[in-house]
Design an enzyme around this catalytic site. Structure first.
Site, PDB file in Angstrom:
ATOM      1  N   LEU A   1       0.883  -1.174   0.000  1.00 57.56           N
ATOM      2  CA  LEU A   1       0.000   0.000   0.000  1.00 57.56           C
ATOM      3  C   LEU A   1       0.919   1.222   0.000  1.00 57.56           C
ATOM      4  O   LEU A   1       2.000   1.185   0.606  1.00 57.56           O
ATOM      5  CB  LEU A   1      -0.886   0.011   1.249  1.00 57.56           C
ATOM      6  N   ASP A   2       0.471   2.294  -0.649  1.00 56.33           N
ATOM      7  CA  ASP A   2       1.271   3.523  -0.654  1.00 56.33           C
ATOM      8  C   ASP A   2       1.428   4.049   0.773  1.00 56.33           C
ATOM      9  O   ASP A   2       0.601   3.759   1.643  1.00 56.33           O
ATOM     10  CB  ASP A   2       0.581   4.607  -1.497  1.00 56.33           C
ATOM     11  N   GLN A   3       2.420   4.872   0.932  1.00 57.21           N
ATOM     12  CA  GLN A   3       2.687   5.495   2.237  1.00 57.21           C
ATOM     13  C   GLN A   3       1.430   6.137   2.822  1.00 57.21           C
ATOM     14  O   GLN A   3       1.132   5.994   4.005  1.00 57.21           O
ATOM     15  CB  GLN A   3       3.831   6.497   2.027  1.00 57.21           C
TER      16      GLN A   3
ATOM     17  N   LYS B   1      -5.134   5.416  -7.766  1.00 57.80           N
ATOM     18  CA  LYS B   1      -4.900   6.853  -7.977  1.00 57.80           C
ATOM     19  C   LYS B   1      -4.840   7.173  -9.469  1.00 57.80           C
ATOM     20  O   LYS B   1      -5.376   8.181  -9.923  1.00 57.80           O
ATOM     21  CB  LYS B   1      -3.599   7.272  -7.281  1.00 57.80           C
TER      22      LYS B   1
END
Ligand code: URA
Length: 247
Positions: free
Chosen positions: A114-116, A200
């Site tokens: 997962l992204d930051q 995104k």
């Protein structure tokens, strides 16, 4: 299984460290295997998954293989060698980071990243086969994302997400398996692939922008609301079985 082998397999340090813990009486919960004596390194333990014991007063469970969920907070990178942010692995206790695989300390690994700034459900395991199956694009395990955008969501955007959008690195359109508007600036979207920054980029491709992203579900497994952000728990046998059926 010998007690020192058991502790080593669960990530409590080198065999020497494990022998030291036993000798100092820091391991409790195996008294029934040791008779009147305190358990020694060579005490034979009949292991069962989920068997409770304690190490230096801290409760633990024996698991031949580790399968767990972490409620990932924002501000953590899913990497063992993070750049600007702390590692999501730092939220796990040391034994999970030190578990050996074929004698080599590797710890558990995240199944997909997962992204930051993304929050929510992160699965981790030390079972290489399971990790491979769950992350393989062939198996199409559905993942549900709760998305907040900075502009209003409309039916056209939802239709485009369902019909498929072209991302810049791939001429083949990527489709949402499901997409549903849940509020003025919120939607839920289900994906069965895991391309880089896929949510995104898909939202950008329909002319909107993600301001908050939360993964709430993988396969049938829903992130339970009572698991606070930053906390983890073992998966139950039935949760694991239902995930395994998906792949
Ligand atoms: N898609 C993204 O864009 N980010 C994530 O963290 C997960 C899926």
């Amino acid at each position: 299984m010998r007690l020192d082998d058991l502790l080593f397999s669960q990530g409590f340090g080198t065999r020497r460290v494990c022998a030291g813990l036993i000798q100092q009486g820091f391991i409790k919960g195996f008294e029934q295997f040791a008779g009147a004596e305190p358990a020694q390194s060579a005490t034979e333990i009949i292991v069962t998954d989920g068997m409770p014991f304690s190490v230096q007063g801290k409760a633990w469970e024996y698991h031949e293989r580790a399968y767990l969920m972490l409620h990932k907070p924002a501000g953590y990178e899913c990497s063992h060698r993070p750049g600007a942010w702390p590692s999501a692995y730092s939220l796990l206790p040391a034994p999970l980071r030190q578990r050996p695989t074929k004698g080599v300390v590797q710890g558990v690994q995240a199944i997909g990243r997962l992204d930051q700034d993304t929050t929510g459900l992160l699965l981790l395991t030390d079972d290489g086969q399971f990790l491979h199956k769950m992350s393989s694009p062939k198996h199409h395990v559905p993942k549900v994302y709760q998305i907040t955008t900075d502009r209003e969501v409309d039916t056209k955007q939802i239709e485009k997400l369902l019909a498929g959008v072209v991302l810049n690195d791939d001429p083949k359109p990527v489709k949402a398996a499901a997409a549903e508007q849940t509020g003025e600036k919120t939607l839920d979207m289900t994906l069965t692939e895991g391309k880089y920054h896929q949510v995104k980029r898909m939202i950008a491709a329909v002319g909107n922008h993600v301001v908050a992203l939360h993964r709430s579900q993988i396969g049938n497994l829903v992130l339970n609301e009572d698991l606070p952000s930053g906390q983890w728990r073992w998966l139950s046998a039935s949760e694991l079985e239902s995930l395994s059926k998906k792949c």
